[in-house]
Enzyme design. Structure first.
Site, PDB file in Angstrom:
ATOM      1  N   PRO A 158       0.791  -1.232   0.000  1.00  0.00           N
ATOM      2  CA  PRO A 158       0.000   0.000   0.000  1.00  0.00           C
ATOM      3  C   PRO A 158       0.827   1.288   0.000  1.00  0.00           C
ATOM      4  CG  PRO A 158      -0.122  -1.103   2.129  1.00  0.00           C
ATOM      5  CD  PRO A 158       0.512  -2.064   1.175  1.00  0.00           C
ATOM      6  N   ASN A 159       0.317   2.219  -0.777  1.00  0.00           N
ATOM      7  CA  ASN A 159       0.858   3.584  -0.892  1.00  0.00           C
ATOM      8  C   ASN A 159       2.159   3.671  -1.705  1.00  0.00           C
ATOM      9  OD1 ASN A 159      -1.205   4.809   0.773  1.00  0.00           O
ATOM     10  ND2 ASN A 159      -0.246   3.728   2.471  1.00  0.00           N
ATOM     11  N   ARG A 189       5.050  10.834  -2.778  1.00  0.00           N
ATOM     12  CA  ARG A 189       4.774  10.604  -1.360  1.00  0.00           C
ATOM     13  C   ARG A 189       6.016  10.859  -0.517  1.00  0.00           C
ATOM     14  NH1 ARG A 189       4.748   4.584   1.228  1.00  0.00           N
ATOM     15  NH2 ARG A 189       4.025   5.200   3.276  1.00  0.00           N
ATOM     16  N   TYR A 247      11.194   8.806   0.846  1.00  0.00           N
ATOM     17  CA  TYR A 247      11.144   7.760  -0.183  1.00  0.00           C
ATOM     18  C   TYR A 247      11.739   8.178  -1.530  1.00  0.00           C
ATOM     19  CZ  TYR A 247       7.968   5.694   3.235  1.00  0.00           C
ATOM     20  OH  TYR A 247       7.433   5.178   4.390  1.00  0.00           O
ATOM     21  N   ASN A 249       8.001  -5.711  -0.662  1.00  0.00           N
ATOM     22  CA  ASN A 249       7.867  -4.548   0.218  1.00  0.00           C
ATOM     23  C   ASN A 249       6.379  -4.435   0.547  1.00  0.00           C
ATOM     24  OD1 ASN A 249       7.767  -2.149   1.562  1.00  0.00           O
ATOM     25  ND2 ASN A 249       8.985  -0.990   0.078  1.00  0.00           N
ATOM     26  N   ALA A 269       3.153  -0.790   4.955  1.00  0.00           N
ATOM     27  CA  ALA A 269       2.606  -0.771   6.320  1.00  0.00           C
ATOM     28  C   ALA A 269       2.073  -2.137   6.764  1.00  0.00           C
ATOM     29  CB  ALA A 269       1.513   0.282   6.419  1.00  0.00           C
ATOM     30  N   HIS A 317       3.965  -4.473   9.230  1.00  0.00           N
ATOM     31  CA  HIS A 317       3.933  -4.304  10.682  1.00  0.00           C
ATOM     32  C   HIS A 317       2.625  -4.776  11.305  1.00  0.00           C
ATOM     33  CE1 HIS A 317       7.178  -1.838   9.281  1.00  0.00           C
ATOM     34  NE2 HIS A 317       6.386  -0.907   8.791  1.00  0.00           N
ATOM     35  N   ASP A 357       1.790 -15.273   7.195  1.00  0.00           N
ATOM     36  CA  ASP A 357       1.426 -16.681   6.994  1.00  0.00           C
ATOM     37  C   ASP A 357       1.569 -17.084   5.532  1.00  0.00           C
ATOM     38  OD1 ASP A 357       0.884 -17.115   9.657  1.00  0.00           O
ATOM     39  OD2 ASP A 357      -1.297 -17.094   9.450  1.00  0.00           O
ATOM     40  N   GLU A 400      12.482  -9.627   2.125  1.00  0.00           N
ATOM     41  CA  GLU A 400      11.687  -8.486   2.603  1.00  0.00           C
ATOM     42  C   GLU A 400      12.510  -7.217   2.397  1.00  0.00           C
ATOM     43  OE1 GLU A 400      10.510  -8.662   6.754  1.00  0.00           O
ATOM     44  OE2 GLU A 400      10.250  -6.485   6.803  1.00  0.00           O
ATOM     45  N   HIS A 424      12.570  -2.751   2.575  1.00  0.00           N
ATOM     46  CA  HIS A 424      12.002  -1.433   2.872  1.00  0.00           C
ATOM     47  C   HIS A 424      12.943  -0.369   2.334  1.00  0.00           C
ATOM     48  CE1 HIS A 424       8.959  -3.307   5.237  1.00  0.00           C
ATOM     49  NE2 HIS A 424       9.902  -4.059   5.772  1.00  0.00           N
ATOM     50  N   ILE A 425      12.356   0.628   1.730  1.00  0.00           N
ATOM     51  CA  ILE A 425      13.141   1.715   1.153  1.00  0.00           C
ATOM     52  C   ILE A 425      13.825   2.498   2.270  1.00  0.00           C
ATOM     53  CG2 ILE A 425      12.938   3.881  -0.159  1.00  0.00           C
ATOM     54  CD1 ILE A 425      10.415   2.486  -1.516  1.00  0.00           C
ATOM     55  N   SER A 426      13.062   2.774   3.314  1.00  0.00           N
ATOM     56  CA  SER A 426      13.610   3.537   4.447  1.00  0.00           C
ATOM     57  C   SER A 426      14.165   2.579   5.503  1.00  0.00           C
ATOM     58  CB  SER A 426      12.501   4.395   5.065  1.00  0.00           C
ATOM     59  OG  SER A 426      11.472   3.570   5.595  1.00  0.00           O
ATOM     60  N   ARG A 468      12.948   4.642  12.541  1.00  0.00           N
ATOM     61  CA  ARG A 468      11.694   5.398  12.549  1.00  0.00           C
ATOM     62  C   ARG A 468      10.849   4.986  13.766  1.00  0.00           C
ATOM     63  NH1 ARG A 468       9.264   5.024   6.663  1.00  0.00           N
ATOM     64  NH2 ARG A 468       7.982   6.720   7.501  1.00  0.00           N
ATOM     65  N   ARG A 510       7.137   0.564  13.481  1.00  0.00           N
ATOM     66  CA  ARG A 510       7.725   0.085  12.227  1.00  0.00           C
ATOM     67  C   ARG A 510       8.848  -0.925  12.478  1.00  0.00           C
ATOM     68  NH1 ARG A 510       5.491   3.650   8.346  1.00  0.00           N
ATOM     69  NH2 ARG A 510       5.090   5.671   9.275  1.00  0.00           N
TER      70      ARG A 510
HETATM   71  C1  DQA Z   1       8.169   1.106   3.890  1.00  0.00           C
HETATM   72  C2  DQA Z   1       8.241   1.344   5.396  1.00  0.00           C
HETATM   73  C3  DQA Z   1       6.884   1.138   6.051  1.00  0.00           C
HETATM   74  O1  DQA Z   1       6.969   1.343   7.448  1.00  0.00           O
HETATM   75  C4  DQA Z   1       5.891   2.145   5.485  1.00  0.00           C
HETATM   76  O2  DQA Z   1       4.617   1.911   6.036  1.00  0.00           O
HETATM   77  C5  DQA Z   1       5.861   2.136   3.998  1.00  0.00           C
HETATM   78  C6  DQA Z   1       7.101   1.980   3.248  1.00  0.00           C
HETATM   79  C7  DQA Z   1       9.501   1.426   3.200  1.00  0.00           C
HETATM   80  O3  DQA Z   1       9.661   0.984   2.062  1.00  0.00           O
HETATM   81  O4  DQA Z   1      10.355   2.107   3.760  1.00  0.00           O
HETATM   82  O5  DQA Z   1       4.810   2.365   3.406  1.00  0.00           O
HETATM   83  O6  DQA Z   1       7.872  -0.244   3.666  1.00  0.00           O
END
Ligand code: DQA
Length: 137
Positions: A9-10, A17, A22, A71, A74, A77, A84, A95, A97-99, A104, A108
């Site tokens: 998502p997002n 964003r 990001y 990725n 959210a 978390h 599962d 797995e 994550h960009i950040s 943070r 997270r």
């Molecule tokens: C994220 C980190 C997550 O905590 C956040 O909710 C995201 C992006 C990242 O790529 O850093 O939407 O997965």
């Protein structure tokens, strides 16, 4: 080698964003460059804002692809169900994550995916996706 990037998502808003976290590049532009750079890799990309669609995609690719770069944003978390799904498939999952999620907010720091993942990459920006591809190569 057949790899897929699955974004949650997002992440369709990358480029617009919170660019200070990001970056300002859209994922579509970044992905086009990745495909050009890794021509020998059969690389596909899927994004959804819907938890069940992410699970369906994991089920669809999780028994014959060579690797999944996930990725889950959210949902990482919060989603026992995605955790599962990763446990239930055979294809190894990285797995990503960009950040740096550990630098943070505390919520997270928790991941329902990491215990079932082959490895975890966070904090390298979009470059992390390339590092994940290289880990499978
Ligand atoms: C994220 C980190 C997550 O905590 C956040 O909710 C995201 C992006 C990242 O790529 O850093 O939407 O997965």
């Amino acid at each position: 080698m057949k790899l897929i990037i699955i974004n949650g998502p997002n992440l369709n808003l990358l480029g617009k964003r919170e660019p200070e976290i990001y970056g300002s590049e859209t994922f579509e532009d970044f992905f086009r460059d990745l495909q050009l750079k890794y021509k020998d890799v059969e690389l596909s990309y899927f994004q959804s804002n819907i938890e069940g669609e992410l699970i369906d995609k994991l089920h669809e690719v999780g028994f014959d692809y060579d690797g999944i770069i996930l990725n889950a944003a959210a949902y990482t978390h919060t989603s026992v169900a995605i955790g599962d799904a990763v446990k239930g498939i055979h294809t190894p999952v990285v797995e990503l994550h960009i950040s740096n999620t550990h630098a943070r907010e505390e919520f997270r720091h928790k991941s329902f995916i990491a215990p079932a993942a082959k490895g975890v990459l966070f904090g390298f920006g979009l470059k992390g996706y390339e590092l994940a591809i290289q880990s499978f190569l």
